[in-house]
Design an enzyme around this catalytic site. Structure first.
Site, mmCIF file in Angstrom:
data_model
loop_
_atom_site.group_PDB
_atom_site.id
_atom_site.type_symbol
_atom_site.label_atom_id
_atom_site.label_comp_id
_atom_site.label_asym_id
_atom_site.label_seq_id
_atom_site.Cartn_x
_atom_site.Cartn_y
_atom_site.Cartn_z
ATOM 1 C CE LYS A 54 -3.755 -2.371 2.317
ATOM 2 N NZ LYS A 54 -4.457 -2.593 3.403
ATOM 3 C CD GLN A 98 -3.450 -4.369 6.726
ATOM 4 O OE1 GLN A 98 -3.394 -3.255 6.246
ATOM 5 N NE2 GLN A 98 -4.106 -5.288 6.455
ATOM 6 C CG ASP A 121 -9.514 0.258 5.366
ATOM 7 O OD1 ASP A 121 -9.494 0.368 4.043
ATOM 8 O OD2 ASP A 121 -8.674 0.212 6.118
#
Ligand code: NDP
Length: 298
Positions: A54, A98, A121
């Protein structure tokens, strides 16, 4: 029949280029790049790889990347304090924590602490609710990537007989919402569904997100259907496979995503899109051209 491979890598590379172009425009107008903060707690090897990929793609597209690495022993209060600082940081447009988080931390509490406007997200209940009610939202990256790939396979998604396997908050449910927003006809199946095959066999679009290797065999796929395999499973021999028995499925389907190289690269591309989108919205600018129009239509 041998199915066409849906090349997630190549579609994602095109999307990354568009993000890079529009990021350059944003920089000219605002005087800084959109910023993405990635928070990694502990040293889970899979999470390490995801975050590294990422960060690499974020930087390549010209976005600013801020990495925060915390030890596996981090207490929830410390992580919440970091999220609070990132919420207030003007240079940060997107915050990504994460998953999975260590067991001493309540993941829902942390995700809910992220400001919805920086929730790239798309996991915050405000964004989930906005998506479900047809309002402007930040949309979870994986299902968004699946939708973009699916849309390339049909003239229009309206009325397409679609089946989603899995009902998680991060893939299955938002996938259903996105397909509904495009007026697909949607069935969702899960571990309590009595006869999954009865549903999957009539799917013109089948999205599988269960986390079970080879859950869907070739005989469970409609001949000529489009199959999007979200699963990422590591076998004992180290091989990464999806939830669909690829070798069988490719002989039945019209088009199918490979694992790896299908949904995974699209997830990261959509993270970049969401970060740029969040940055534009925070600055009162119009959504960039690469932002998919998701708002539900009647
Ligand atoms: P979850 O474990 O949260 O959810 C799995 C879903 O699948 C649940 O709804 C579960 O049903 C259902 N399910 C499990 N077993 C069966 C079965 N035998 N038959 C039917 N349904 C079943 O997983 P996620 O949604 O988070 O992830 C799914 C997969 O996608 C994983 O392999 C994950 O690694 C991968 N993934 C890939 C990403 C990418 O970028 N490519 C990103 C995110 C996830 P129930 O609710 O009834 O228990």
């Amino acid at each position: 029949m041998t199915a066409q491979l849906i090349d997630g890598k190549s579609i994602a590379a095109t999307l990354d280029e568009k993000v890079a172009e529009e990021t350059a425009n944003f920089k000219k107008r605002v005087g800084r790049a959109p910023g993405l903060a990635a928070v990694l707690v502990g040293a889970d090897p899979a999470s390490e790889i995801y975050v590294r990929n990422k960060v690499r793609r974020t930087q390549k597209a010209g976005l600013e990347s801020f990495e925060h690495r915390l030890s596996a022993e981090t207490e929830e209060a410390e992580l919440l304090a970091l999220v609070d600082r990132l919420n207030k940081d003007e240079a940060v447009d997107g915050i990504l924590v994460q998953l999975p988080l260590p067991s001493q931390i309540d993941s829902a509490r942390v995700l809910n602490a992220i400001s919805p406007e920086k929730d790239v997200d798309g996991f915050h209940p405000v964004n989930a609710g906005r998506l479900a009610t047809g309002l402007q939202a930040l949309v979870p990256c994986t299902p968004l990537g699946c939708l973009i790939m699916a849309e390339r396979q049909f003239e229009k998604i309206d009325g397409v007989e679609s089946v989603v396997v899995g009902r998680s908050n991060i893939v299955g449910k938002p996938m259903v919402q996105l397909l509904i927003s495009r007026r697909a006809t949607v069935t969702v199946v899960h571990s309590a569904t009595a006869d999954i095959s009865a549903h999957t066999r009539r799917a013109d679009l089948l999205v599988v997100a269960a986390g079970r290797p080879k859950l869907i065999g070739g005989d469970q796929i409609k001949p000529g259907g489009v199959v999007i395999d979200v699963g990422i499973n590591r076998l004992d021999n180290g091989k990464i496979v999806g939830d669909v028995a690829f070798d069988e499925a490719k002989e039945v389907a019209r088009a199918i995503t490979p694992v790896p190289g299908g949904v995974g690269p699209m997830t990261i591309a959509c993270l970049l899109v969401n970060t740029l989108t969040a940055a534009c919205r925070r600055k009162g600018l119009a959504d960039p051209a690469c932002t998919p129009r998701i708002i539900a239509t009647r």
